[in-house]
Design an enzyme around this catalytic site. Structure first.
Site, PDB file in Angstrom:
ATOM      1  N   TYR A  32      -9.626  -3.800  -9.285  1.00  0.00           N
ATOM      2  CA  TYR A  32      -9.689  -4.511 -10.563  1.00  0.00           C
ATOM      3  C   TYR A  32      -8.686  -5.654 -10.594  1.00  0.00           C
ATOM      4  O   TYR A  32      -7.788  -5.734  -9.754  1.00  0.00           O
ATOM      5  CB  TYR A  32      -9.461  -3.553 -11.733  1.00  0.00           C
ATOM      6  CG  TYR A  32      -8.026  -3.166 -11.977  1.00  0.00           C
ATOM      7  CD1 TYR A  32      -7.309  -3.694 -13.053  1.00  0.00           C
ATOM      8  CD2 TYR A  32      -7.371  -2.244 -11.143  1.00  0.00           C
ATOM      9  CE1 TYR A  32      -5.996  -3.332 -13.291  1.00  0.00           C
ATOM     10  CE2 TYR A  32      -6.055  -1.880 -11.378  1.00  0.00           C
ATOM     11  CZ  TYR A  32      -5.374  -2.429 -12.439  1.00  0.00           C
ATOM     12  OH  TYR A  32      -4.068  -2.075 -12.670  1.00  0.00           O
ATOM     13  N   LYS A 147      -5.076  -3.455  -5.241  1.00  0.00           N
ATOM     14  CA  LYS A 147      -5.128  -3.210  -6.688  1.00  0.00           C
ATOM     15  C   LYS A 147      -6.353  -2.349  -6.999  1.00  0.00           C
ATOM     16  O   LYS A 147      -7.387  -2.830  -7.480  1.00  0.00           O
ATOM     17  CB  LYS A 147      -5.164  -4.521  -7.468  1.00  0.00           C
ATOM     18  CG  LYS A 147      -4.810  -4.352  -8.962  1.00  0.00           C
ATOM     19  CD  LYS A 147      -4.635  -5.707  -9.616  1.00  0.00           C
ATOM     20  CE  LYS A 147      -4.328  -5.586 -11.110  1.00  0.00           C
ATOM     21  NZ  LYS A 147      -2.993  -5.027 -11.373  1.00  0.00           N
ATOM     22  N   GLU A 179       8.511  -0.541  -7.571  1.00  0.00           N
ATOM     23  CA  GLU A 179       8.022  -1.338  -8.697  1.00  0.00           C
ATOM     24  C   GLU A 179       7.887  -0.470  -9.926  1.00  0.00           C
ATOM     25  O   GLU A 179       8.155   0.730  -9.893  1.00  0.00           O
ATOM     26  CB  GLU A 179       6.682  -1.979  -8.343  1.00  0.00           C
ATOM     27  CG  GLU A 179       5.598  -0.992  -7.930  1.00  0.00           C
ATOM     28  CD  GLU A 179       4.363  -1.682  -7.376  1.00  0.00           C
ATOM     29  OE1 GLU A 179       4.223  -2.912  -7.522  1.00  0.00           O
ATOM     30  OE2 GLU A 179       3.518  -0.971  -6.788  1.00  0.00           O
ATOM     31  N   LEU A 204       2.517  -3.923  -5.217  1.00  0.00           N
ATOM     32  CA  LEU A 204       1.442  -4.856  -5.505  1.00  0.00           C
ATOM     33  C   LEU A 204       1.948  -6.282  -5.324  1.00  0.00           C
ATOM     34  O   LEU A 204       3.048  -6.612  -5.762  1.00  0.00           O
ATOM     35  CB  LEU A 204       0.942  -4.664  -6.939  1.00  0.00           C
ATOM     36  CG  LEU A 204      -0.272  -5.513  -7.328  1.00  0.00           C
ATOM     37  CD1 LEU A 204      -1.503  -5.077  -6.551  1.00  0.00           C
ATOM     38  CD2 LEU A 204      -0.530  -5.430  -8.825  1.00  0.00           C
TER      39      LEU A 204
END
Length: 284
Positions: A32, A147, A179, A204
């Protein structure tokens, strides 16, 4: 009643349907992207599409997205839903090939869905007061650079953070911050250096991250892409996170310890301002 997009059709959200055998539902076999909308225009759209292509390639999707068609569909959703400020979610799954089967059928037709969310992005109470962060072990699969729609751990983490009176969680792998639950993490050292983890399969490759680092370079701020610990973060001058849905968002507390003066710092505030100005000027 929103208008949503399903496989080339614009439909009322109550009429949107996909197969119960869709692999995104059965195996989280999908990717996505989230694109911000400011002043009715798309922020960093081509960056998101480039990452979408990479995610699909890394998961060996045979599907190649038509970027021009997706741009037109994004703009049509903005128009039909009268979105001035908010987000557009795009999800591509490998689709359904019939009954449930672990083995991937390369001839499966992908499922493409999109929907909008109206949301205030410029005026943010969280950015004004700063985030409180708690830490968690990073036990995700080791391809966090893709992702995917595998967001269960992030959901559990964010929910647990809220139960502890915090706004979000930062994850730690082998003693170092990777993260946040849905954002990239940064600290500002006492000498004003911005530090964020280097790109790898552990984080990411944030589109907002790339834009913010470019803004920092234009401000002639020193940047280091490297590992950092929670202890280093707690002793930093400032901390913040970046994402498409929150832009630059200051962090004022980590595991009950105040960062700096316990209020949003000047570097994070300035980066947020510059990022918004720069991307408004280049929005599609």
């Amino acid at each position: 009643m929103r208008t949503v997009y399903v496989n080339g059709e614009f439909l009322p959200e109550t009429e949107a349907k996909i197969s119960i055998f869709d692999r995104s539902f059965l195996f989280a076999d999908g990717v996505y992207e989230v694109t911000s909308v400011l002043d009715g225009k798309l922020i960093d759209f081509m960056g998101h599409m480039k990452r979408l292509e990479r995610s699909l390639s890394e998961l060996k999707f045979a599907f190649k997205p038509d970027i021009d068609q997706l741009l037109e569909a994004h703009r049509e959703l903005v128009k039909r839903n009268d979105i001035t400020e908010g987000l557009i979610y795009l999800q591509v799954s490998r689709g359904s090939a019939g009954d449930r089967d672990f083995a991937i059928n390369p001839e499966t037709t992908p499922t493409i869905v999109m929907f909008t969310q109206s949301k205030s992005l410029i005026k943010s109470a969280l950015a004004e007061r700063g985030q409180k962060i708690v830490t968690f072990p990073d036990i995700r699969w080791r391809r966090s650079d893709i992702k995917t729609v595998q967001l269960l751990y992030a959901s559990l983490l964010k929910t647990e953070a809220a139960s502890k009176g915090a706004d979000d969680g930062w994850m730690v792998l082998d003693g170092f911050v990777t993260e946040g639950s849905s954002n990239n993490a940064y600290i500002v050292t006492q000498d004003g250096t911005i530090v964020t983890r280097e790109l790898s399969t552990d984080i990411l490759h944030g589109i907002t991250r790339a834009s913010v680092l470019k803004c920092a370079e234009e401000l002639q701020l020193k940047i280091e892409e490297r590992h950092f610990t929670i202890e280093e973060a707690q002793n930093a001058k400032e901390a913040f996170s970046t994402s498409a849905s929150a832009f630059v968002c200051p962090v004022v507390e980590i595991d009950d310890k105040k960062i700096g003066d316990g209020v949003p710092g000047p570097i994070a505030k300035r980066l947020r301002e510059i990022y918004i100005e720069a991307n408004r000027a280049t929005a599609l």
